[in-house]
Write a protein that holds these residues in place. Structure first.
Motif, PDB file in Angstrom:
ATOM      1  N   LEU A 100      -0.905  -3.708   8.952  1.00 14.56           N
ATOM      2  CA  LEU A 100       0.249  -3.534   8.064  1.00 14.56           C
ATOM      3  C   LEU A 100      -0.088  -2.536   6.960  1.00 14.56           C
ATOM      4  O   LEU A 100       0.689  -1.628   6.653  1.00 14.56           O
ATOM      5  CB  LEU A 100       0.625  -4.883   7.466  1.00 14.56           C
ATOM      6  N   ALA A 101      -1.288  -2.692   6.385  1.00 14.31           N
ATOM      7  CA  ALA A 101      -1.698  -1.802   5.301  1.00 14.31           C
ATOM      8  C   ALA A 101      -1.769  -0.365   5.785  1.00 14.31           C
ATOM      9  O   ALA A 101      -1.281   0.553   5.129  1.00 14.31           O
ATOM     10  CB  ALA A 101      -3.054  -2.245   4.757  1.00 14.31           C
ATOM     11  N   ILE A 104       1.766   0.959   6.116  1.00 14.55           N
ATOM     12  CA  ILE A 104       2.393   1.281   4.832  1.00 14.55           C
ATOM     13  C   ILE A 104       1.755   2.537   4.250  1.00 14.55           C
ATOM     14  O   ILE A 104       2.425   3.451   3.792  1.00 14.55           O
ATOM     15  CB  ILE A 104       2.246   0.109   3.841  1.00 14.55           C
ATOM     16  N   TRP A 105       0.435   2.552   4.322  1.00 17.33           N
ATOM     17  CA  TRP A 105      -0.309   3.670   3.762  1.00 17.33           C
ATOM     18  C   TRP A 105       0.158   4.974   4.402  1.00 17.33           C
ATOM     19  O   TRP A 105       0.454   5.962   3.729  1.00 17.33           O
ATOM     20  CB  TRP A 105      -1.799   3.438   4.022  1.00 17.33           C
ATOM     21  N   LYS A 107       2.950   5.578   5.988  1.00 18.63           N
ATOM     22  CA  LYS A 107       4.324   5.925   5.662  1.00 18.63           C
ATOM     23  C   LYS A 107       4.440   6.467   4.247  1.00 18.63           C
ATOM     24  O   LYS A 107       5.104   7.461   3.986  1.00 18.63           O
ATOM     25  CB  LYS A 107       5.216   4.688   5.790  1.00 18.63           C
ATOM     26  N   VAL A 108       3.775   5.755   3.342  1.00 21.28           N
ATOM     27  CA  VAL A 108       3.925   6.118   1.943  1.00 21.28           C
ATOM     28  C   VAL A 108       3.217   7.420   1.642  1.00 21.28           C
ATOM     29  O   VAL A 108       3.734   8.280   0.947  1.00 21.28           O
ATOM     30  CB  VAL A 108       3.389   4.984   1.053  1.00 21.28           C
ATOM     31  N   LEU A 109       2.021   7.556   2.209  1.00 26.87           N
ATOM     32  CA  LEU A 109       1.267   8.772   1.918  1.00 26.87           C
ATOM     33  C   LEU A 109       1.725   9.940   2.768  1.00 26.87           C
ATOM     34  O   LEU A 109       1.171  11.016   2.689  1.00 26.87           O
ATOM     35  CB  LEU A 109      -0.226   8.531   2.128  1.00 26.87           C
TER      36      LEU A 109
END
Lengths: 171, 321, 500, 100
Positions: A100-101, A104-105, A107-109
């Motif tokens: 999951l991390a 997210i990482w 996608k966000v980065l």
């Protein structure tokens, strides 16, 4: 300079919060959580939210965490240090949360590309509107309704906490 | 940039150095004044009228064996005194000493002072818990309860003056009092503030956390040597910080009487001396409160009073200003 | 900085204002009441809630009005939801008057906490902004945590409280992250503003953003936890079993209703542009919930726990109505109001039925005898035919048989599903409710076919008139709604009309 | 200038750490503290977004989040204390009178 401080704080937050969720001694975890909150208030200052930063220290570190420490000491927490700390499925959880991390990482980065909504704005838009006066006046005008609801919420929590934690109610 | 940093650094060193020195002599002053109030001389042996006594005390504490109880939680036990001392010193970063002499000024100054000073309780709770002694733990409990509740009155009592000043920045608060000190507008707030300040700094009549007769000196029972000195240092640093806040908010900070042209810092020091004397005077005079009395006074008397003060201030400001 | 005072109309927000005053009155009056007269607090709250109901009734049909700079909206939908919540509260208090004394929880705070929860629900029903919805949700949740663990001397209740609390707090964190991400992408927290941003110039880009999808998943998961949709249902059986029975009844109806109101507003008003995505997610959850809720209920021996699982299943039926509101016409998503009005009617039917079913448990409850095992109901049908009949009526309604409210509700729901071409969903729903007949009728069998055991204590129903009156009204309402559902359906339809 | 993505990444990582703590740990107090971590992660995200949009909504919401966190902490600790009164239960697994 700002970026340097941000990395410093971020490293502190991540390190301390990792320790919070892995420590076996509850008191140590609570104290580390306080440390996390400090770093977070540093991040808030960097984002121009100085009022929030002070609230973070005053309420979270100075209020809520003292409440935690107090209750932990009342509950005789030393007993639990020797017990098994993790669920059996914790390995599974770690794997899932790592995935999951990473997601997210990623996608966000992905940077600007992942945020088409912001294309109209420059990265330096932040006008640091965090001064107390602006926040105060917006809280009491535009956000009046949530503010009042929050006050009722606090009253509810207060009465509820007293009812539950009171030793005996004389009848 | 570099010059600014150096200047800031020098200021910090100056302020912290002064505080440490003054704190040392505050202990001397306290013993002297209490001594004279009780019709005895106080320290006389070291130096002229015992003037070198604090230095001797410091040396003793410095050289003493530093004991860590074997059942104590080592890390927390060591960190606790630091956790008490650091907030006590950090507060000074935003306190005003003179119009042009301060370490820094931020627009949430007063708020920051409240926030940082609320952290002192952590050190005490940590010390009490880490010592693994029931007296220490009880002292820590008492202190946490006391400081938490009195912090609220402290904060609330400051709202009245803040409404008059219209700013959280210390410089602006002091400037707003160039005509009349807020203590005359806000006597009620001042009373509540002063009592809360006594409790917040664990002074008599609110020194329950370290009540010798019941708790064998409370949370710092197990401490010795330099760690003990840290607690002591923090206590006096806190008294001075609270006095500074009091002066800035209620007594016009560095401002004085126009007829007597003295530098602002001197006015500030004069006011400080008077306040410190009052602190010591109270200690020499009053007995200790009982725990439940303390809580009752706080919640049933001072808290409504502080709220009333805010209400009246708001009403007056709305109607007449 | 000039202060711009927003438009504040207390008359539009009259229910919340009135309730806040009522809370203050009860809190203060509680101080002056002796321990023996705490039921008086219940009666005071009841009177206040009755006035509240009148206020809500007066607001019906007043058109769509917003106040508090758009944070608060009053329309027919909010009035309908509030009415259901208020009626549920009235029955809860009525059922609690005697029950609280038996469980030794008759403190004034018990009623105060109920009123606090109701306040949160009213705010949720009128929330026009993610912030006010979130705060309403939290007020409701925090009050319910306290209510669930209110029987402090009973370890079951405290455990239920702990589990409910931990799951609830976790959930609110998840929901909050969704709110934060939505705010970040659209720059707004107001529902209408979000919808505007999503359909605006950059709307297509935002919708395509994976973070928006992630945020939507967080919303579905957060609300799913609160509504106890499978697989987010783990906390519910425990919380419902351990809580005081009247609170279980309250939560199973009112909490669900308020959360549903928030779900409807958030998904249909803020995220219509994403309907294709969330509809699929909800479709899956609905199927899981209907199937698992009914299957798991079969295995239960504790009646309260069985009803808890059955309430999970009913949440599934309700979600079915929400899913079937969206219809795809020629590749475009269209909302048909029938689904939501079916949901609203079903909730009214579910309210009278479920309150009645839990009310029966309270009816049997005594100080030394909880009577919440199925075994405890042996032979009641023979010895006390009227009480038995009442329970049978409630079970018929829960199972969806005519001539009861539940039948009309299910008919309406599945009818809409078929009308909007959700055939699979309708089939699964009907099969699932066929399963439910098995466990409902097992209880009826126990009541009528099995004789009372020698060792079992004699049946002794509560003598409190309040419980009797409440049950009587609920039985009659269940049958009445089954025979003449017209007026409520009309009201449900008109409350949806101004919404979509 | 710290770019927005840094705030978001930090928020996401802390959120995941908190969520993992909730799911992994058995000690109820640590679970509670992990929930606090999650709420704080949300605050970091909000503050970052607030700066990016140049309006205060995010910060106001963050203040409300802190309020709610305080209320939740009070009620949660009260429940724990009442649970702890007659038997020392801190681990969630021991809370097992009710079967899942």
């Amino acid at each position: 300079m700002e970026l340097l401080f941000f990395y410093l704080f971020a490293a502190g937050i991540i390190g301390a919060s990792l320790l919070v969720v892995t420590r076996s001694n509850v008191i140590h975890a609570a104290l580390l959580l306080v440390l996390t909150f400090f770093f977070m208030s540093g991040v808030f200052v960097l984002a121009g939210a100085e009022f929030l930063a002070v609230v973070q220290v005053l309420l979270y570190a100075g209020g809520i965490m003292v409440l935690y420490l107090f209750s932990i000491m009342l509950m005789n927490a030393e007993v639990s240090v020797r017990l098994r700390q993790f669920h059996r499925q914790s390995f599974f959880t770690i794997v899932v949360s790592l995935i999951l991390a990473a997601e997210i990482w990623w996608k966000v980065l992905g940077g600007g590309a992942a945020y088409p909504a912001f294309k109209g704005f420059s990265w330096t838009l932040g006008t640091t509107p965090g001064n107390v006066e602006a926040l105060g006046s917006i809280l009491y005008t535009k956000y009046l309704f949530p503010f009042e609801v929050a006050s009722i919420l606090l009253l509810a929590a207060m009465i509820g906490a007293i009812v539950l934690a009171k030793r005996t109610i004389d009848r | 940039m570099i010059a600014e940093l150096i200047a800031a650094f020098l200021k910090i060193v100056l302020v912290l150095g002064t505080i440490s020195l003054v704190v040392a002599y505050l202990t001397y002053l306290e013993r002297k004044i209490i001594g004279h109030i009780q019709m005895r001389m106080g320290p006389m042996r070291v130096g002229w009228h015992g003037l070198l006594q604090p230095i001797a005390d410091g040396l003793k504490l410095f050289l003493k064996e530093d004991i860590i109880p074997s059942k104590a939680d080592k890390i927390v036990f060591v960190i606790a005194p630091i956790m008490v001392l650091v907030p006590a010193f950090v507060v000074y970063s935003v306190l005003p000493f003179d119009e042009n002499f301060y370490i820094t000024q931020v627009n949430v100054g007063l708020f920051l002072v409240l926030a940082v000073s609320s952290l002192g309780v952590f050190g005490i709770v940590m010390a009490g818990w880490a010592s693994n002694s029931k007296y220490s733990l009880l002292g820590a409990f008492r202190s946490a309860a006391q400081m938490l509740s009195y912090e609220i009155f402290l904060g609330f009592s400051l709202i009245g003056p803040l409404m008059l000043a219209g700013s959280l920045n210390f410089q602006n608060i002091v400037k707003a009092q160039s005509d009349v000190w807020f203590v005359f507008y806000q006597p009620l707030a001042f009373i509540v503030f002063f009592i809360a300040a006594l409790a917040e700094t664990n002074r008599i009549p609110f020194d329950l956390p370290e009540a010798e007769t019941e708790l064998v000196a409370g949370f710092h029972t197990e401490y010795s040597g330099m760690k003990f000195a840290f607690f002591f240092l923090a206590e006096y640093a806190n008294i001075m910080a609270v006095s500074t806040v009091c002066i800035a908010v209620f007594f016009g900070g560095w401002g004085g009487i126009d007829a007597i042209p003295l530098p602002g810092i001197v006015w500030y020091l004069l006011k400080m001396a008077v306040l410190i004397f009052v602190f010591i005077w109270i200690r020499a005079t009053l007995p200790r409160y009982r725990y439940d009395q303390l809580m009752r006074v706080g919640w049933k008397f001072m808290f409504p009073l502080a709220i009333l003060n805010i209400f009246v201030t708001g009403l007056v400001k709305f109607l007449f200003l | 900085m000039p202060l711009v005072i927003p438009d504040i109309s207390l008359s539009i927000a009259a229910p919340e204002v009135g309730l806040a005053i009522l809370i203050c009155v009860v809190v203060v009056a509680d101080l002056f009441t002796s321990m023996e007269n705490k039921a008086g607090m219940g009666i005071l709250s009841l009177a206040g809630v009755a006035i509240l109901g009148l206020i809500v009734l007066f607001q019906w049909g007043g058109g769509v009005r917003t106040t508090f700079s758009g944070f608060y909206i009053a329309d027919n939908f909010s009035s309908f939801v509030k009415m259901v919540v208020v009626v549920t509260t009235a029955f809860t208090i009525l059922l609690s008057l005697q029950y609280a004394k038996m469980e030794k929880i008759n403190y004034g705070e018990f009623y105060v906490m109920i009123l606090f929860a109701v306040f949160g629900m009213l705010v949720m029903a009128s929330g026009n902004d993610l912030i006010s919805i979130y705060l309403g949700l939290e007020t409701m949740s925090i009050s319910s945590y306290v209510l669930v663990s209110f029987i402090r001397h009973d370890p079951l209740s405290r455990e239920a409280g702990l589990k409910y609390f931990l799951m609830g707090a976790f959930t609110s964190g998840i929901l909050l992250y969704g709110i934060a991400l939505t705010y970040g992408l659209t720059g707004a927290t107001s529902l209408t503003e979000i919808a505007k941003a999503l359909s605006g110039l950059q709307g297509a880009a935002i919708i395509a953003d994976p973070v928006m999808v992630f945020s939507l998943i967080l919303f579905v998961a957060g609300f799913g936890f609160k509504l106890a949709l499978v697989p987010f249902h783990m906390w519910l059986p425990d919380a419902y079993t351990g809580a005081p029975t009247s609170i279980t009844a309250f939560m199973s109806v009112a909490v669900k209703m308020a959360t549903l109101a928030a779900v409807i507003r958030v998904f249909f008003i803020a995220f219509p542009a994403l309907a294709g995505k969330w509809n699929l997610l909800l479709w899956l959850l609905t199927v899981f919930t209907m199937v698992w809720g009914n299957v798991a209920a079969i295995a239960q021996t504790n009646l309260k726990r069985m009803l808890a699982y059955s309430s999970i299943a009913h949440a599934g039926y309700i979600m079915l109505g929400i899913v079937t509101t969206t219809k795809i016409v020629g590749g475009k998503v269209v909302f048909t109001p029938d689904g939501i009005s079916a949901v609203l009617f079903y909730l009214v039917a579910y309210m009278v039925t479920n309150l009645g079913a839990f009310g029966m448990l309270i009816y049997l409850c005594r100080e030394d005898f909880r009577g919440d095992n199925i075994e405890d109901w042996r032979g009641i049908g023979q010895d006390h035919p009227w009480a038995g009949m009442a329970f049978v009526v409630f079970f018929l309604s829960l199972g969806g048989f005519p001539p009861t409210a539940g039948f009309v509700g299910k008919l309406f729901l599945f009818g809409t599903a078929i009308q909007n071409e959700y055939y699979w969903l309708a089939v699964i729903g009907i099969l699932a409710s066929a399963v439910s007949i098995y466990y409902y009728f097992r209880v009826v069998m126990v009541m009528y076919m099995e004789p009372r055991g020698e060792s079992q204590p004699a049946i002794e129903f509560s003598k409190a008139p309040s419980i009797f009156v409440a049950l009587l009204v609920l039985v009659l309402a269940t049958i009445y709604l089954g025979l003449f559902p017209g007026s409520i359906i009309a009201a449900a339809k008109s409350s949806v009309a101004g919404l979509l | 200038m710290v770019p927005l993505s840094h705030y978001l990444a930090l928020g996401a990582v802390v959120f995941v750490i908190g969520a993992a703590g909730v799911l992994m740990r058995r000690n109820a107090i640590i679970i509670l503290m992990s929930i606090e971590l999650m709420l704080n992660a949300v605050n970091i995200t909000l503050v970052g977004f607030s700066r990016q949009w140049g309006d205060l909504t995010g910060q106001v919401l963050a203040i409300f989040v802190i309020t709610v966190a305080a209320a939740e902490a009070a009620v949660g600790l009260a429940i724990l204390i009442s649970l702890n009164r007659d038997r020392s239960v801190l681990n969630v697994d021991e809370v097992n009178l009710l079967k899942w």
